[in-house]
Scaffold this active site. Structure first.
Site, PDB file in Angstrom:
ATOM      1  N   THR A  39       0.826  -1.223   0.000  1.00 30.24           N
ATOM      2  CA  THR A  39       0.000   0.000   0.000  1.00 30.24           C
ATOM      3  C   THR A  39       0.846   1.254   0.000  1.00 30.24           C
ATOM      4  O   THR A  39       0.461   2.270  -0.575  1.00 30.24           O
ATOM      5  CB  THR A  39      -0.908  -0.012   1.243  1.00 30.24           C
ATOM      6  OG1 THR A  39      -1.781  -1.129   1.131  1.00 30.24           O
ATOM      7  CG2 THR A  39      -1.729   1.254   1.367  1.00 30.24           C
ATOM      8  N   TYR A  53      -8.065   0.840  -3.266  1.00 30.75           N
ATOM      9  CA  TYR A  53      -6.923   1.293  -4.074  1.00 30.75           C
ATOM     10  C   TYR A  53      -6.240   0.053  -4.625  1.00 30.75           C
ATOM     11  O   TYR A  53      -6.574  -1.076  -4.272  1.00 30.75           O
ATOM     12  CB  TYR A  53      -5.931   2.086  -3.204  1.00 30.75           C
ATOM     13  CG  TYR A  53      -5.454   1.288  -2.015  1.00 30.75           C
ATOM     14  CD1 TYR A  53      -6.112   1.387  -0.780  1.00 30.75           C
ATOM     15  CD2 TYR A  53      -4.394   0.382  -2.113  1.00 30.75           C
ATOM     16  CE1 TYR A  53      -5.714   0.619   0.302  1.00 30.75           C
ATOM     17  CE2 TYR A  53      -3.997  -0.382  -1.032  1.00 30.75           C
ATOM     18  CZ  TYR A  53      -4.663  -0.263   0.164  1.00 30.75           C
ATOM     19  OH  TYR A  53      -4.290  -1.018   1.243  1.00 30.75           O
ATOM     20  N   SER A  86       1.810  -7.737  -0.556  1.00 34.53           N
ATOM     21  CA  SER A  86       2.591  -8.671   0.282  1.00 34.53           C
ATOM     22  C   SER A  86       1.870  -9.987   0.571  1.00 34.53           C
ATOM     23  O   SER A  86       2.512 -10.969   0.955  1.00 34.53           O
ATOM     24  CB  SER A  86       2.986  -7.993   1.588  1.00 34.53           C
ATOM     25  OG  SER A  86       1.873  -7.859   2.450  1.00 34.53           O
ATOM     26  N   THR A 119       1.582  -4.385   4.227  1.00 32.49           N
ATOM     27  CA  THR A 119       1.459  -4.639   5.667  1.00 32.49           C
ATOM     28  C   THR A 119       0.923  -6.034   5.975  1.00 32.49           C
ATOM     29  O   THR A 119       1.102  -6.535   7.075  1.00 32.49           O
ATOM     30  CB  THR A 119       0.518  -3.610   6.312  1.00 32.49           C
ATOM     31  OG1 THR A 119      -0.764  -3.691   5.673  1.00 32.49           O
ATOM     32  CG2 THR A 119       1.086  -2.209   6.197  1.00 32.49           C
ATOM     33  N   ASP A 120       0.284  -6.687   5.005  1.00 30.75           N
ATOM     34  CA  ASP A 120      -0.337  -7.991   5.302  1.00 30.75           C
ATOM     35  C   ASP A 120       0.656  -9.008   5.839  1.00 30.75           C
ATOM     36  O   ASP A 120       0.364  -9.717   6.790  1.00 30.75           O
ATOM     37  CB  ASP A 120      -1.016  -8.564   4.053  1.00 30.75           C
ATOM     38  CG  ASP A 120      -2.316  -7.849   3.731  1.00 30.75           C
ATOM     39  OD1 ASP A 120      -3.041  -8.308   2.841  1.00 30.75           O
ATOM     40  OD2 ASP A 120      -2.581  -6.817   4.383  1.00 30.75           O
ATOM     41  N   LYS A 192       0.347  -7.215  12.863  1.00 27.94           N
ATOM     42  CA  LYS A 192      -0.761  -6.398  12.338  1.00 27.94           C
ATOM     43  C   LYS A 192      -2.037  -6.878  13.019  1.00 27.94           C
ATOM     44  O   LYS A 192      -2.465  -7.997  12.832  1.00 27.94           O
ATOM     45  CB  LYS A 192      -0.858  -6.552  10.820  1.00 27.94           C
ATOM     46  CG  LYS A 192      -1.950  -5.683  10.187  1.00 27.94           C
ATOM     47  CD  LYS A 192      -1.948  -5.800   8.668  1.00 27.94           C
ATOM     48  CE  LYS A 192      -3.022  -4.933   8.023  1.00 27.94           C
ATOM     49  NZ  LYS A 192      -3.003  -5.050   6.537  1.00 27.94           N
ATOM     50  N   GLU A 312      -2.197 -27.888  29.245  1.00 30.00           N
ATOM     51  CA  GLU A 312      -3.362 -28.746  28.929  1.00 30.00           C
ATOM     52  C   GLU A 312      -2.969 -29.946  28.070  1.00 30.00           C
ATOM     53  O   GLU A 312      -3.735 -30.882  27.891  1.00 30.00           O
ATOM     54  CB  GLU A 312      -4.424 -27.910  28.179  1.00 30.00           C
ATOM     55  CG  GLU A 312      -5.150 -26.904  29.079  1.00 30.00           C
ATOM     56  CD  GLU A 312      -6.258 -26.197  28.314  1.00 30.00           C
ATOM     57  OE1 GLU A 312      -6.119 -24.985  28.117  1.00 30.00           O
ATOM     58  OE2 GLU A 312      -7.220 -26.874  27.907  1.00 30.00           O
TER      59      GLU A 312
END
Ligand code: DGL
Length: 355
Positions: A39, A53, A86, A119-120, A192, A312
């Site tokens: 982005t 976008y 990304s 950013t992904d 993120k 657990e």
């Protein structure tokens, strides 16, 4: 005579200005910006499009030219390594980027590196570099949540801040960092957490610092292995091991786990509910895969905290591994690097405590 004196004075003044500019340029850190897309290189149709976008459109030289303030903080050069969103990153992209970073940090004329990135999967790339790049030079990964065409776009200031941190000698030796939204985060901690807000990136153990109007304020250092203290090295890695992530939920079945194993996965990250919990019906499935040599690594779909070993689930008895505080996507990166480096189950668990 007087005229000659005046010309002489002007020439002397100009020479002084030029000398100081040359000296400043010589003093300025050389920061290389490696652009991969995302982005921060995105473009929308209208200024009101902050979320609609196309990513990966603007080339690196245009990104740099669009921020004249960069020239005041560093001597900046750019390289377009990829131009992709990304979410489309692959292990091969990680290896190619890592090799380029490794070559640049060995160059005595390079003082710092900035990677512009979607950013992904930004946190995965940043954590990967944190594990495999052997240098104390500042390496900063940066993205943006809005394209540069949007009102109140965040990319320009994020990139200026990232270059400022990468040019700062105080940033050396802190591991790979992520700089966004005025914050300096550690690659191993940050993730993120929100999909469309500028304060998307959060570190559950806190940021390393902040950057405000070009000044960095540091508050902590990482107590984990990274970069120069890492046992991994991109220069010794041929490729990453195939590691997959299986998301758990009520009614979970064995289908995905068995398909991953059949496809050749060397490890499966179990993105478990709660504390990495495993449904009763899935215990024999995972134990069977472990017996066939597929490492089972318990992470959690829950954002915060860390997965406890032998709580657990009797991990010692089953031979399973816990990802500690690493989320599933980062656990995949560490497992892929460690297994590619020849780590067995015991060494892998130690790595999850140490990195
Ligand atoms: N397609 C997403 C990516 O490249 C856009 C998100 C962003 O870069 O902020 O990661």
């Amino acid at each position: 005579m007087l005229g000659r004196l005046n010309i002489g004075k002007h020439l002397a003044a100009a020479a002084l200005v030029l000398a100081s500019q040359l000296a400043t340029a010589a003093d300025r850190a050389h920061v290389v910006v490696l652009a991969t897309g995302g982005t921060i290189a995105g473009a929308g149709a209208e200024a009101a499009n902050s979320a609609t976008y196309q990513a990966a459109k603007v080339p690196v030289d245009k990104l740099i030219a669009g921020i004249p303030e960069l020239a005041k903080v560093a001597d900046v050069s750019g390289e377009q390594v990829f131009q992709i969103a990304s979410e489309s990153f692959t292990n091969n992209n990680l290896m190619a980027l890592g090799r380029r970073v490794s070559a640049l940090v060995k160059d005595s004329k390079v003082d710092g590196i900035v990677i512009t990135h979607g950013t992904d999967t930004l946190e995965e790339t940043a954590f990967f570099l944190n594990l495999v790049i052997h240098s104390d030079k500042p390496i900063v990964v940066v993205g943006s949540m809005r394209p540069g065409t949007a009102i109140s776009a965040d990319g320009a200031l994020n990139l200026l801040d990232a270059v400022t941190v990468a040019a700062n000698p105080q940033a050396r030796g802190r591991g790979v960092m992520v700089v966004m939204n005025d914050q300096i985060d550690a690659a191993r901690d940050v993730s993120k957490t929100i999909n469309i807000k500028t304060n998307a990136f959060v570190s559950q153990w806190g940021a390393l610092g902040m950057i405000v109007e070009g000044k960095s304020y540091w508050f902590r250092k990482i107590d984990k292995k990274h970069t120069l203290t890492s046992d991994f090295d991109i220069d010794r890695l041929k490729e990453l091991a195939p590691v997959e992530i299986a998301y758990s939920y009520g009614n979970v079945s064995k289908t995905a786990y068995e398909a991953f194993a059949a496809s050749g996965a060397k490890a499966i990250i179990h993105a478990g509910t709660g504390n990495g919990s495993v449904a009763d019906r899935m215990v024999p499935v995972l134990r069977g895969l472990q017996d066939k040599g597929v490492q089972i690594i318990r992470s959690a779909r829950v954002w915060g905290g860390f997965v406890l070993r032998n709580a657990e689930q009797p991990d010692d008895k089953y031979g399973w591994i816990v990802a500690h505080d690493l989320n599933p996507q980062k656990a995949r990166i560490l497992a892929a690097v460690a297994i590619a480096s020849g780590y067995d189950a015991a060494a892998l668990q130690k790595a999850f405590w140490e990195y």
